[in-house]
Scaffold this motif. Structure first.
Motif, mmCIF file in Angstrom:
data_model
loop_
_atom_site.group_PDB
_atom_site.id
_atom_site.type_symbol
_atom_site.label_atom_id
_atom_site.label_comp_id
_atom_site.label_asym_id
_atom_site.label_seq_id
_atom_site.Cartn_x
_atom_site.Cartn_y
_atom_site.Cartn_z
ATOM 1 N N ILE A 180 22.945 29.771 38.415
ATOM 2 C CA ILE A 180 23.565 28.551 39.501
ATOM 3 C C ILE A 180 23.029 27.788 38.633
ATOM 4 C CG2 ILE A 180 24.043 27.360 41.418
ATOM 5 C CD1 ILE A 180 24.943 29.965 41.383
ATOM 6 N N GLU A 181 23.541 26.848 37.698
ATOM 7 C CA GLU A 181 23.113 25.860 37.053
ATOM 8 C C GLU A 181 23.996 24.180 37.416
ATOM 9 O OE1 GLU A 181 23.665 27.491 32.257
ATOM 10 O OE2 GLU A 181 25.509 26.422 33.505
ATOM 11 N N GLY A 182 22.611 23.082 37.360
ATOM 12 C CA GLY A 182 22.743 22.148 37.875
ATOM 13 C C GLY A 182 23.701 20.882 36.386
ATOM 14 N N PHE A 183 24.395 20.027 36.277
ATOM 15 C CA PHE A 183 24.593 18.689 35.639
ATOM 16 C C PHE A 183 22.931 17.768 35.913
ATOM 17 C CE2 PHE A 183 28.774 20.549 37.347
ATOM 18 C CZ PHE A 183 28.688 21.159 35.857
ATOM 19 N N PRO A 184 22.924 17.216 34.594
ATOM 20 C CA PRO A 184 21.910 15.753 34.674
ATOM 21 C C PRO A 184 22.170 14.915 36.016
ATOM 22 C CG PRO A 184 22.788 16.665 32.258
ATOM 23 C CD PRO A 184 23.458 17.727 33.393
ATOM 24 N N ASN A 185 21.163 14.504 36.174
ATOM 25 C CA ASN A 185 21.405 13.629 36.789
ATOM 26 C C ASN A 185 22.135 13.357 37.772
ATOM 27 O OD1 ASN A 185 19.574 12.017 34.929
ATOM 28 N ND2 ASN A 185 21.177 11.662 33.508
ATOM 29 N N THR A 186 22.157 14.911 38.762
ATOM 30 C CA THR A 186 23.561 14.733 40.043
ATOM 31 C C THR A 186 22.508 15.417 40.363
ATOM 32 O OG1 THR A 186 25.327 15.008 37.602
ATOM 33 C CG2 THR A 186 25.705 15.730 39.984
ATOM 34 N N PRO A 187 21.476 15.111 41.933
ATOM 35 C CA PRO A 187 21.483 16.250 42.518
ATOM 36 C C PRO A 187 22.405 16.048 43.481
ATOM 37 C CG PRO A 187 21.611 13.247 43.453
ATOM 38 C CD PRO A 187 21.846 13.826 41.275
ATOM 39 N N ALA A 188 22.371 17.696 43.917
ATOM 40 C CA ALA A 188 23.353 17.922 45.104
ATOM 41 C C ALA A 188 22.720 18.435 46.455
ATOM 42 C CB ALA A 188 23.770 19.523 44.545
ATOM 43 N N SER A 189 23.703 18.471 47.629
ATOM 44 C CA SER A 189 23.772 18.160 48.658
ATOM 45 C C SER A 189 25.299 18.877 49.264
ATOM 46 C CB SER A 189 23.321 17.034 49.340
ATOM 47 O OG SER A 189 24.217 16.016 49.314
ATOM 48 N N GLY A 190 24.740 19.710 50.530
ATOM 49 C CA GLY A 190 25.874 19.553 51.638
ATOM 50 C C GLY A 190 25.288 21.465 51.325
ATOM 51 N N GLU A 191 26.823 21.727 51.165
ATOM 52 C CA GLU A 191 27.081 23.393 51.655
ATOM 53 C C GLU A 191 28.355 23.418 50.736
ATOM 54 O OE1 GLU A 191 27.489 27.419 54.954
ATOM 55 O OE2 GLU A 191 27.462 24.844 55.690
ATOM 56 N N TYR A 192 29.183 24.381 49.990
ATOM 57 C CA TYR A 192 29.509 24.736 49.166
ATOM 58 C C TYR A 192 30.460 25.844 49.375
ATOM 59 C CZ TYR A 192 28.813 20.708 47.363
ATOM 60 O OH TYR A 192 28.363 19.151 46.832
ATOM 61 N N LYS A 193 31.297 26.542 48.747
ATOM 62 C CA LYS A 193 31.828 28.545 48.946
ATOM 63 C C LYS A 193 32.432 28.376 47.351
ATOM 64 C CE LYS A 193 34.966 31.381 51.482
ATOM 65 N NZ LYS A 193 35.639 31.785 52.382
ATOM 66 N N VAL A 194 31.992 29.546 47.076
ATOM 67 C CA VAL A 194 32.202 29.853 45.220
ATOM 68 C C VAL A 194 32.911 30.834 45.616
ATOM 69 C CG1 VAL A 194 31.615 29.537 42.912
ATOM 70 C CG2 VAL A 194 30.082 28.412 44.541
ATOM 71 N N ILE A 195 34.021 30.260 45.097
ATOM 72 C CA ILE A 195 35.025 31.652 44.909
ATOM 73 C C ILE A 195 35.515 32.917 43.583
ATOM 74 C CG2 ILE A 195 37.464 33.013 45.188
ATOM 75 C CD1 ILE A 195 37.702 30.547 47.935
ATOM 76 N N TRP A 196 35.197 33.970 43.806
ATOM 77 C CA TRP A 196 35.718 34.708 41.914
ATOM 78 C C TRP A 196 37.002 35.619 41.998
ATOM 79 C CZ3 TRP A 196 34.964 35.470 36.700
ATOM 80 C CH2 TRP A 196 35.534 36.587 37.040
ATOM 81 N N THR A 197 38.090 34.812 41.691
ATOM 82 C CA THR A 197 39.493 35.768 41.626
ATOM 83 C C THR A 197 39.741 35.998 40.483
ATOM 84 O OG1 THR A 197 40.516 33.780 43.476
ATOM 85 C CG2 THR A 197 41.824 34.351 42.522
ATOM 86 N N PRO A 198 40.284 37.276 40.469
ATOM 87 C CA PRO A 198 40.822 37.967 39.200
ATOM 88 C C PRO A 198 41.582 37.214 38.377
ATOM 89 C CG PRO A 198 39.990 39.744 41.086
ATOM 90 C CD PRO A 198 40.070 38.029 41.294
ATOM 91 N N THR A 199 41.143 37.134 37.134
ATOM 92 C CA THR A 199 42.071 36.582 36.051
ATOM 93 C C THR A 199 43.713 36.490 36.288
ATOM 94 O OG1 THR A 199 40.319 36.390 34.435
ATOM 95 C CG2 THR A 199 42.977 35.780 33.645
ATOM 96 N N TYR A 200 44.455 37.676 36.656
ATOM 97 C CA TYR A 200 45.052 38.091 36.645
ATOM 98 C C TYR A 200 45.943 37.985 38.010
ATOM 99 C CZ TYR A 200 49.484 40.617 36.969
ATOM 100 O OH TYR A 200 51.131 40.643 37.030
ATOM 101 N N ASN A 201 45.180 37.602 39.376
ATOM 102 C CA ASN A 201 45.527 36.666 40.478
ATOM 103 C C ASN A 201 45.398 35.796 40.282
ATOM 104 O OD1 ASN A 201 45.334 39.745 41.445
ATOM 105 N ND2 ASN A 201 43.451 39.859 42.576
ATOM 106 N N ALA A 202 44.249 34.877 39.497
ATOM 107 C CA ALA A 202 43.778 33.618 39.604
ATOM 108 C C ALA A 202 45.660 32.868 38.917
ATOM 109 C CB ALA A 202 42.922 33.416 38.962
ATOM 110 N N ALA A 203 45.953 33.818 37.976
ATOM 111 C CA ALA A 203 47.213 33.348 37.393
ATOM 112 C C ALA A 203 48.499 33.280 38.135
ATOM 113 C CB ALA A 203 47.589 34.575 36.254
ATOM 114 N N SER A 204 48.590 34.690 38.587
ATOM 115 C CA SER A 204 50.101 34.840 39.557
ATOM 116 C C SER A 204 50.344 33.688 40.459
ATOM 117 C CB SER A 204 49.376 36.153 40.012
ATOM 118 O OG SER A 204 50.907 35.884 41.012
#
Length: 798
Positions: A180-204
């Motif tokens: 999990i990498e951050g961005f320079p000078n970008t503080p984070a807060s709150g709650e997030y949901k990260v979803i991984w979708t297989p390439t073919y499913n995302a393309a579809s």
């Protein structure tokens, strides 16, 4: 005159019907206001918490290949698809999953980033404060999600784990290993949901959201649009799709050219060997027979056969080309490759057949490129078509070879014939000439292939895309869904429509009398007046000092009664109804009181012998009455009782209830009863039984000069008005008029006192009337504040 007044009254009624309709439903105004308010509030909630969708789009021009013609060689005409691009086919390629998969891989769209709010979850895409870097994924064909909750600017927890991680840490679970990498000078807060979708499913998913269509029919400009919850992501997808399509077309062109280049090189190797072999044979032949200047020696002889030699060379060249194409078609490794035109036959039929064969190969390749497998029915169908075209080509080549051999044999025969004529020329020189002819033919073919190889190499190096973006996609700030104005208008209309529908359905399903118009639609019987609902606990609501609304309504009916009885000094009035409970005794009692207050000596007869209510309503004791007189056991004057506190008002009770009321009324003593009463009283009011249930009213009708028929709002059925109409039209009861009882008034509005024969004053009640009881509920309290003063103007008695 009476009919004219009646017609005038009806005319004025219909002229005010629209206003009456308004005042009839104005009592539901709070319901409409509340419904509209709730609908607009619901629309506000929907607009506030619905994730907005944006429409992004771009356009590109798809260039068409120039068709074969002057300036293009046979090789290009045969080996390269020179048909105009099929725009619909290109659109299908743009919408294909394989092409979108390239976009997904390029933009890393397998990962979806969403910020979780209290109400809605928003796609943050490039505005996220961190990035998930994949080290290793256990199963890339299966989707999964990570729930990341930041505890401060640089620390977070994943999937509810108790451990706390920092930006840059490596996280590992059953799905794989991630950083999990951050961005320079970008503080984070709150709650997030990260979803991984297989390439073919995302393309579809993304390919299904695309809308690709020509800008105008027949043009090469294509519009590409999509609906997305993140406009920046949508713009990036469309722009990348246009770039990937251009790259794909370049790759497709290079692939075709590279196959051509490979084939040419193979044929050049074969041709070079043939040429070397023939040239070496010529050299050996010259050395063996010591030929120095064969051309000079045979010049004269060849001048005679030059024309035949030219024919032989041309036909042999064509035969070589035919054999090359036949060899190519019979080679299994070229089963699904286009036929080269290295050797060309100048036959229109052959050109057409080769064009069809190459087109079939191209169509099959396009299906495979668009994602169709080799087992796809369309691909199999194209393979069958290719095989049939190959067989036809081989058959055509066979016929062409036979024809070429025939022509070649004929030319050689003629050449041989000429050579025989040159008997003086050595046979050796003739053999040398044949060998040199073969060398010349093969050399020409080799030169031709070398030229085409250079052209193909140039095509590989200079391949360009078939498309050019004309309008790149850019993020939109205006959502297309939800449409704020449309939702608000719809909510407003829904707020008005729903109560209207319920009220309308209620009106349709209501089978009871609600307004005087329900009566007037069914019968022409005059309506003498309307009496509102009384909140008083006493039956007798009319007195000298009473100025309540209901009391005034009785006075209005008394005024309108003059149009029924005319100028008669004495009158007997029959009170009846359709069935019990419609207020006969109540109206009879108060009509007696209001007539007595006018100085008329009035008596009320309790002739509803089966169910008497007059004395109990007046709170007077029961005793001997009508039934006693009719059986001859009482004196009539002794039975009459004055009503306390009401001068000129008397009542004659029914007495004990007899077992045979109907037969009792047929007794001659009834004639004597009415004769005496009509001589001693100005008004005789007969409270009789309901005409819709028993025959008492019909029996007593012969003693009356007029009939008042009671209809109770919300109680009398509409179908019973037909009985009134029948009695009125057939004159079964004398001078019938209707009084509408128990009218629930709203908003201070009523048209009390209106009859067929004129108006009493009865519009509106403001401060003029004394209310018996204030409004009891919210709606009545609200509506009572509306003071409507006679919207049609004052009406005077005619």
């Amino acid at each position: 005159m009476q009919d004219e007044v009646q017609n005038n009254g009806r005319s004025e009624l219909w002229n005010m019907s629209l206003r009456d309709l308004f005042y009839k439903y104005v009592r539901f105004l709070p319901l409409f206001v509340l419904s509209v308010a709730l609908s607009l509030f619901a629309a506000y909630i929907y607009l506030r918490y619905t994730v907005p969708l944006y429409s992004v789009g771009g356009s590109m021009i798809i260039k068409t290949e120039q068709q074969g013609g002057a300036g293009r060689g046979d090789f290009d005409a045969m080996f390269v698809n020179d048909k105009a691009q099929n725009i619909q086919s290109e659109i299908e390629i743009l919408k294909s999953k394989p092409l979108m998969a390239r976009v997904v891989d390029s933009l890393h769209l397998q990962w979806g980033y969403y910020a979780i709010g209290q109400i809605k979850t928003v796609n943050v895409y490039n505005s996220r404060p961190f990035n998930v870097k994949v080290v290793q994924i256990t199963d890339s064909s299966r989707g999964f999600s990570l729930k990341i909750k930041f505890t401060d600017d640089y620390e977070f927890k994943i999937n509810g784990d108790k451990n706390t991680y920092k930006l840059g840490d490596t996280y590992k679970n059953t799905n794989g290993t991630f950083i999990i990498e951050g961005f320079p000078n970008t503080p984070a807060s709150g709650e997030y949901k990260v979803i991984w979708t297989p390439t073919y499913n995302a393309a579809s998913s993304y390919a299904g959201a695309l809308d690709v269509k020509p800008k105008t029919p027949g043009s090469g400009i294509v519009n590409i649009a999509m609906i997305t919850d993140n406009p920046e992501m949508g713009a990036n997808i469309i722009n990348k799709l246009m770039n990937e399509y251009g790259t794909y077309t370049i790759e497709r062109k290079r692939e075709e050219s590279e196959k051509t280049f490979e084939f040419i090189n193979e044929r050049l190797g074969v041709t070079a060997k043939q040429l070397d072999s023939i040239q070496q044979a010529v050299i050996n032949f010259r050395n063996k027979y010591n030929i120095i200047d064969g051309a000079a020696q045979m010049a004269q002889g060849f001048n005679n056969i030059s024309d035949f030699d030219k024919t032989i060379i041309e036909q042999r060249n064509q035969l070589n080309k035919t054999e090359i194409v036949e060899s190519y078609l019979n080679d299994k490794k070229n089963e699904f490759s286009k036929v080269p035109s290295t050797v060309w036959l100048d036959e229109p039929v052959f050109v057409t057949m080769v064009g069809e064969y190459n087109q079939a190969q191209i169509d099959r390749q396009m299906l495979i490129n668009s994602g169709a497998g080799k087992d796809n029915p369309l691909v199999i169908e194209k393979a069958v078509a290719i095989e049939k075209a190959r067989e036809r080509l081989l058959e055509s080549l066979k016929s062409s070879k036979k024809l070429l051999n025939d022509v070649l044999a004929e030319a050689r025969q003629k050449s041989t014939s000429s050579q025989i004529q040159l008997k003086t020329l050595p046979a050796i020189q003739n053999d040398l000439a044949i060998m040199e002819e073969s060398a010349t033919s093969v050399k020409a073919l080799k030169s031709y292939l070398e030229q085409e190889r250079e052209k193909t190499a140039i095509k590989i190096a200079s391949a360009t895309a078939n498309s050019t973006p004309t309008d790149k996609a850019s993020p939109s700030t205006d959502p297309v869904k939800p449409n704020r104005k449309a939702i608000q208008i719809l909510a407003f209309l829904l707020g008005l429509g729903l109560p209207a529908i319920f009220i309308f359905i209620g009106e349709i399903l209501n089978d009871k009398v609600s307004t005087r118009f329900d009566i007037e639609k069914i019968t022409k019987t005059p309506i003498l007046g309307e009496i509102g609902h009384s909140y008083s606990e006493n039956v007798l609501v009319v007195s000298k000092s009473t100025r309540s609304m209901v009391a005034e309504q009785f006075r209005i009916i008394r005024s309108n009664l003059q149009y029924i009885i005319g100028k008669a000094e004495r009158s007997t009035i029959l009170f009846t109804s359709s069935f019990s409970g419609e207020g006969k005794s109540y109206v009879t009692t108060n009509m007696g009181a209001v007539l007595a207050l006018a100085g008329k000596k009035t008596i009320i007869l309790e002739f509803d012998i089966r169910k008497p209510k007059v004395l109990s309503g007046l709170k007077m004791p029961k005793g001997p009455g009508i039934s006693n007189f009719l059986v001859g056991k009482a004196n009539l004057p002794d039975l009459i009782k004055p009503v306390p506190e009401y001068e000129n008002l008397f009542v004659l009770g029914c007495g004990p209830i007899p077992p045979n009321p109907a037969e009792l009324l047929l007794d001659p003593k009834t004639d004597e009863l009415f004769e005496w009463l009509q001589q001693n009283f100005d008004f005789v009011l007969v409270d009789t039984a309901p005409v819709g249930m028993v025959s008492d009213a019909m029996t007593l009708s012969k003693y009356a000069q007029s009939t008042i028929y009671l209809v109770r709002q919300g109680h009398t059925f509409k179908k019973q008005i037909a009985l009134i109409d029948e009695l009125y039209n057939e004159k079964k009861l004398p001078k019938i008029s209707i009084v509408v009882n128990d009218v629930k008034l709203k908003a201070g509005y009523g048209y009390y006192g209106y009859g067929r024969y004129g108006y009493g004053y009865g519009y509106g009640y403001g401060s003029y009337y004394e209310e018996e009881t204030p409004p009891q509920n919210f709606f009545e309290k609200l509506l009572s504040k509306i003071n409507i003063k006679n919207p049609f103007g004052k009406k005077k008695n005619n």
